[in-house]
Design an enzyme around this catalytic site. Sequence first.
Site: not given
Lengths: 174, 174
Positions: A7, A68, A141
């Site tokens: 991410d 991502e 996160d």
Amino acid sequence: MRVLGVDPGLTRCGVGVVDGTPGSPLTLVHVGVIRTPAEEELALRLVGIERGIEDVLDRFRPEAVAVERVFAQHNVSTVMGTAQAAGIALLCAARRGLPVALHTPSEAKAAITGSGRADKAQVTMMVTRLLRLKEAPRPADAADALALAICHVWRGGAVSRLAAAQQLYRRGGR
Amino acid sequence: MRVLGVDPGLTRCGVGVVDGTPGSPLTLVHVGVIRTPAEEELALRLVGIERGIEDVLDRFRPEAVAVERVFAQHNVSTVMGTAQAAGIALLCAARRGLPVALHTPSEAKAAITGSGRADKAQVTMMVTRLLRLKEAPRPADAADALALAICHVWRGGAVSRLAAAQQLYRRGGR
């Protein structure tokens, strides 16, 4: 199949490594966040991201990397750094000949919750359940990175093999 | 002072190396374009950009690297790839401990033509004149990379020494 999900971000770059095959239980291998200080020069922050990704690749040896997909429309103030962090992750993977895939946040959410518009709590809950963890993965996160890795395991086998074949074909052709 | 200027892009990434000091004539050391095929997977294109930048750094050993600052507002369709190519250039430079600087296109144009809104022909003409070339540098795309390098030589000595000192300070502090 062992997949690293990334991410991307400069301040916090989530990394999650998952073992699994479609239709079988998944196993958490690693979860973490690569951080670089906001006050540091951009170029040095990118070096920090590269070192962090290389360290995860060295230690956990994933067979594929899912990153991502970053859209230009979102969060204009941070999008360039996010795109650059994503680029570093792609670079590190491709340099080792690992197949890479880009999944959108909606694809990852839909894969693990059934809805592309699921909120963060729902994604974290499903990641926790699918990896059979006793509590939510920490740091929080990094749940998105695990969601990406799981999405890739479930969608990904065929895509990855195709990408790997294409890479081999391209190399052979040069 | 030897400066590498980079006009980032995935399809064409301009690179120009210039020797000079403020107030003295400039010398062209190298000009070129790193190209990656549009049909290739993004991750492999980024590897191609890295190889190209590393090759220029190895061959010409610049003391500083100036990269065009990419804005999120411009060319939404290509901006992510441009940002990622810029990120790779910054990464390659910082990994070697080279000071880096980001200059906007307007800053580069203003430095060499006196106007931040100069057109491509004017920039090319001034690059040709300042480097005392018999004809416009080829490939033409790379004139912007040379303009960045010249801008950096003229603006840059102080900035670069400061950045280098900061990098040394930061390393010492860790």
